[in-house]
Design a protein around this motif. Structure first.
Motif, PDB file in Angstrom:
ATOM      1  N   ARG A  88      63.497  62.132  30.072  1.00 41.87           N
ATOM      2  CA  ARG A  88      63.795  63.524  29.744  1.00 41.87           C
ATOM      3  C   ARG A  88      64.637  63.614  28.475  1.00 41.87           C
ATOM      4  N   PHE A  89      65.623  62.734  28.339  1.00 39.78           N
ATOM      5  CA  PHE A  89      66.507  62.773  27.169  1.00 39.78           C
ATOM      6  C   PHE A  89      65.739  62.428  25.889  1.00 39.78           C
ATOM      7  N   CYS A  90      64.882  61.429  25.964  1.00 40.79           N
ATOM      8  CA  CYS A  90      64.174  60.959  24.768  1.00 40.79           C
ATOM      9  C   CYS A  90      62.874  61.711  24.503  1.00 40.79           C
ATOM     10  N   GLY A  91      62.469  62.580  25.432  1.00 41.53           N
ATOM     11  CA  GLY A  91      61.301  63.418  25.203  1.00 41.53           C
ATOM     12  C   GLY A  91      59.972  62.759  25.475  1.00 41.53           C
ATOM     13  N   THR A  92      59.935  61.817  26.424  1.00 41.42           N
ATOM     14  CA  THR A  92      58.683  61.152  26.773  1.00 41.42           C
ATOM     15  C   THR A  92      58.268  61.517  28.195  1.00 41.42           C
ATOM     16  N   GLN A  93      57.026  61.183  28.542  1.00 35.23           N
ATOM     17  CA  GLN A  93      56.544  61.512  29.881  1.00 35.23           C
ATOM     18  C   GLN A  93      57.193  60.662  30.956  1.00 35.23           C
ATOM     19  N   ALA A  94      57.429  59.403  30.654  1.00 40.94           N
ATOM     20  CA  ALA A  94      57.917  58.494  31.697  1.00 40.94           C
ATOM     21  C   ALA A  94      58.679  57.335  31.076  1.00 40.94           C
ATOM     22  N   ALA A  95      59.364  56.582  31.938  1.00 41.72           N
ATOM     23  CA  ALA A  95      60.128  55.410  31.498  1.00 41.72           C
ATOM     24  C   ALA A  95      60.073  54.353  32.585  1.00 41.72           C
ATOM     25  N   LEU A  96      60.286  53.114  32.184  1.00 42.46           N
ATOM     26  CA  LEU A  96      60.330  51.996  33.118  1.00 42.46           C
ATOM     27  C   LEU A  96      61.497  51.098  32.722  1.00 42.46           C
ATOM     28  N   VAL A  97      62.405  50.838  33.675  1.00 42.08           N
ATOM     29  CA  VAL A  97      63.609  50.066  33.404  1.00 42.08           C
ATOM     30  C   VAL A  97      63.363  48.587  33.697  1.00 42.08           C
TER      31      VAL A  97
END
Length: 380
Positions: A88-97
């Motif tokens: 949400r902060f970086c403006g992408t659909q999704a993230a994976l840690v």
């Protein structure tokens, strides 16, 4: 059984020592009174009590480690929340840690390339991206530093169906920026994806520290994948890949550095979450660290040193030789200033440097003291 099987290591170590390239571990104490311009705690959050308190509370609640890989027992509610907030902060659909930025880069490059793919890389990319390329089994083309025209030529003449351009956004040696708008133009002209390592951009560049990819207007683009680390501006540990949901789904199924690695410790996930919330509440930290970097560079150049033009938080100061760089670094540390020392083969242009990292929490007196010490101990 032979006790000579590793004798070759002694000759190798002696060669490195003579060349001034031997590395040494230097454990630090919790509070040694040395001003740190060598670490990557750009926003000054690694010791922020809000961040360390969140890490301690998470360790007490969840345990010291994640207990397994992310696909077994290593995913907690903290990991899911961190992924949501990063995206949400970086403006992408999704993230994976991932457990580290290194692992994130390995996973992204290897899983998104392969045998029927060409990888075009800048000559100055980070070692983790280089290793990802080596493991990918793709065809590799290395082009000149910040040369989008050369990247486009490599894409136009490739023999494979798929292609990926791989670059740092902020190069870690001199702190200069990749030409992201020109690179994405080249990618789109030849149906290629862009993987951009924003380790040194997150928290420093873009609106409120959202990173170089966001600043270039590429956040959320369907053909762009961003990798980040949680150990620099966010003062914690770990890494992440940001991008389209289908890319993240693919990584869960195919990124070996995700599938077979123990998940990030819950304490690190909690620390990164808290640091991210602080950055949202205090966005001026991003601008402050850039101001400090420019100030450092300007003062060092005014003192006659060869300092880089910082475009993010990194300032490098050239040294005449590896030996001189090491002595310079040691002398600065003895005088109370800890600076990085980059020497071949860690630097692609074979030029030795001191590497300074600006921090948002450096005071005017800190900057003055650092410049004085670095100048006083410069090789003559």
């Amino acid at each position: 059984m032979s006790d000579t099987v590793f004798d070759w290591l002694d000759a190798h170590a002696e060669d490195r020592r003579k060349a001034g390239l031997a590395r040494q571990l230097r454990p630090r104490t919790p509070d040694n009174g040395v001003l740190d311009l060598a670490g990557n705690d750009y926003l000054g959050l690694a010791r922020d009590k809000r961040v360390t308190g969140a890490a301690a509370a998470a360790a007490l609640r969840w345990g010291a480690g994640s207990t397994g890989s992310r696909l077994v027992t290593g995913s907690t509610e903290l990991h899911a929340e961190l992924e949501f907030e990063l995206a949400r902060f970086c403006g992408t659909q999704a993230a994976l840690v991932f457990s580290s930025g290194f692992a994130a880069n390995l996973g992204a490059v290897t899983a998104l390339s392969g045998r029927n793919c060409s990888i075009v890389t800048d000559s100055a990319i980070h070692a983790s991206l280089i290793d990802g390329c080596r493991l990918s089994r793709a065809e590799i083309a290395v082009v000149g530093h910040k040369d989008p025209a050369a990247a486009e030529r490599a894409l136009a003449t490739r023999r494979t169906e798929r292609a990926v351009v791989v670059t740092d956004t902020v190069f870690s040696v001199d702190g200069d920026l990749a030409p992201l708008p020109d690179l994405i133009t080249a990618c789109r002209a030849h149906n290629a994806a862009l993987i951009a390592d924003d380790a040194h951009g997150l928290g420093v560049l873009g609106d409120g520290g959202r990173g170089a990819v966001h600043a270039a207007g590429l956040a959320g683009a369907p053909d762009v994948v961003t990798t980040i680390t949680l150990s620099k501006s966010l003062g914690a540990q770990g890494g992440a890949v940001l991008g389209p949901r289908r890319v993240i789904r693919h990584l869960v199924d195919n990124a070996r550095s995700f599938i077979f690695d123990t998940g990030l410790a819950p304490s690190s996930a909690a620390a990164a979450l808290t640091a991210l919330s602080i950055l949202k509440e205090e966005p001026d930290r991003a601008e402050r660290v850039r101001t400090v970097a420019v100030d450092l560079a300007n003062r060092l150049r005014a003192a006659g040193l060869h300092a880089s033009e910082p475009e993010a938080a990194v300032v490098s100061v050239r040294a005449p030789s590896p030996e001189a760089a090491l002595r310079w670094s040691d002398d600065c540390r003895a005088a109370g200033i800890w600076v990085g020392c980059f020497r071949p083969p860690s630097v692609p242009d074979q030029i030795s440097r001191l590497r300074l990292t600006a921090r948002a929490d450096l005071t005017e007196s800190d900057i003055t003291r650092a410049v004085q010490v670095i100048t006083d101990h410069a090789p003559r």
